[in-house]
Design an enzyme around this catalytic site. Sequence first.
Site, PDB file in Angstrom:
ATOM      1  N   TYR A  34       0.887  -1.174   0.000  1.00 23.59           N
ATOM      2  CA  TYR A  34       0.000   0.000   0.000  1.00 23.59           C
ATOM      3  C   TYR A  34       0.913   1.209   0.000  1.00 23.59           C
ATOM      4  O   TYR A  34       1.731   1.386   0.902  1.00 23.59           O
ATOM      5  CB  TYR A  34      -0.893  -0.026   1.233  1.00 23.59           C
ATOM      6  CG  TYR A  34      -1.710   1.218   1.484  1.00 23.59           C
ATOM      7  CD1 TYR A  34      -2.240   1.973   0.444  1.00 23.59           C
ATOM      8  CD2 TYR A  34      -1.967   1.634   2.785  1.00 23.59           C
ATOM      9  CE1 TYR A  34      -2.999   3.095   0.693  1.00 23.59           C
ATOM     10  CE2 TYR A  34      -2.733   2.761   3.046  1.00 23.59           C
ATOM     11  CZ  TYR A  34      -3.242   3.491   2.002  1.00 23.59           C
ATOM     12  OH  TYR A  34      -3.993   4.620   2.245  1.00 23.59           O
ATOM     13  N   ASN A  36       0.873   5.314  -0.394  1.00 21.57           N
ATOM     14  CA  ASN A  36       0.441   6.694  -0.583  1.00 21.57           C
ATOM     15  C   ASN A  36       1.674   7.388  -1.153  1.00 21.57           C
ATOM     16  O   ASN A  36       2.657   7.573  -0.434  1.00 21.57           O
ATOM     17  CB  ASN A  36       0.027   7.330   0.752  1.00 21.57           C
ATOM     18  CG  ASN A  36      -1.301   6.817   1.228  1.00 21.57           C
ATOM     19  OD1 ASN A  36      -2.276   6.800   0.482  1.00 21.57           O
ATOM     20  ND2 ASN A  36      -1.354   6.387   2.474  1.00 21.57           N
ATOM     21  N   ARG A  80     -11.215  10.024  -7.428  1.00 20.27           N
ATOM     22  CA  ARG A  80     -12.187  10.203  -6.369  1.00 20.27           C
ATOM     23  C   ARG A  80     -11.822  11.378  -5.475  1.00 20.27           C
ATOM     24  O   ARG A  80     -10.706  11.901  -5.530  1.00 20.27           O
ATOM     25  CB  ARG A  80     -12.305   8.923  -5.556  1.00 20.27           C
ATOM     26  CG  ARG A  80     -11.024   8.456  -4.918  1.00 20.27           C
ATOM     27  CD  ARG A  80     -11.180   7.099  -4.225  1.00 20.27           C
ATOM     28  NE  ARG A  80     -10.176   6.961  -3.196  1.00 20.27           N
ATOM     29  CZ  ARG A  80      -8.991   6.387  -3.377  1.00 20.27           C
ATOM     30  NH1 ARG A  80      -8.670   5.867  -4.549  1.00 20.27           N
ATOM     31  NH2 ARG A  80      -8.119   6.323  -2.390  1.00 20.27           N
ATOM     32  N   ASP A  82     -11.735  11.773  -1.468  1.00 14.90           N
ATOM     33  CA  ASP A  82     -11.861  11.106  -0.178  1.00 14.90           C
ATOM     34  C   ASP A  82     -12.198  12.168   0.856  1.00 14.90           C
ATOM     35  O   ASP A  82     -11.456  13.144   1.016  1.00 14.90           O
ATOM     36  CB  ASP A  82     -10.558  10.419   0.222  1.00 14.90           C
ATOM     37  CG  ASP A  82     -10.219   9.235  -0.674  1.00 14.90           C
ATOM     38  OD1 ASP A  82     -11.029   8.895  -1.556  1.00 14.90           O
ATOM     39  OD2 ASP A  82      -9.133   8.662  -0.483  1.00 14.90           O
ATOM     40  N   ASP A 112      -2.073   5.318  -4.104  1.00 18.47           N
ATOM     41  CA  ASP A 112      -2.884   6.532  -4.139  1.00 18.47           C
ATOM     42  C   ASP A 112      -1.967   7.723  -4.407  1.00 18.47           C
ATOM     43  O   ASP A 112      -0.932   7.879  -3.751  1.00 18.47           O
ATOM     44  CB  ASP A 112      -3.617   6.745  -2.811  1.00 18.47           C
ATOM     45  CG  ASP A 112      -4.965   6.059  -2.766  1.00 18.47           C
ATOM     46  OD1 ASP A 112      -5.439   5.560  -3.807  1.00 18.47           O
ATOM     47  OD2 ASP A 112      -5.564   6.027  -1.671  1.00 18.47           O
TER      48      ASP A 112
END
Length: 124
Positions: A34, A36, A80, A82, A112
């Site tokens: 993951y 960012n 998107r 958030d 992201d």
Amino acid sequence: MTRSADELVTEFCRRWAAPDPDELAGYFTEDAVYHNIPMDPVQGRDAIREFIAGFVAAFDGIDFNVHRQVGDGRVVMNERTDVMRRKGGGEIPLPVMGVFEVRDGKIAAWRDYFDMAAITGAFS
């Protein structure tokens, strides 16, 4: 019936409205990453669960307002906003571009892309 990568990502994004670190971590492969992008990547399901737990300590949840989502086989991308809901009130909207790679029905990679200045500005 197995879910498509697109369906998996859609469901995963919805779960952030009332986040449970164990449940969210369960969407990932054991060796998932993951990232960012403005920060260091988080490697492995257990580390991802810990990262999510740390986030949940400060926020009630995130509403992933997906504007567009496209999938091509095992890759899903969404644009998107958030909206992070702070404990005790207040919201922080963050425009995000997300890329998910799915393997064997689980998220193997999640990246992201966002402007870190929006986050630091919200906390200053």
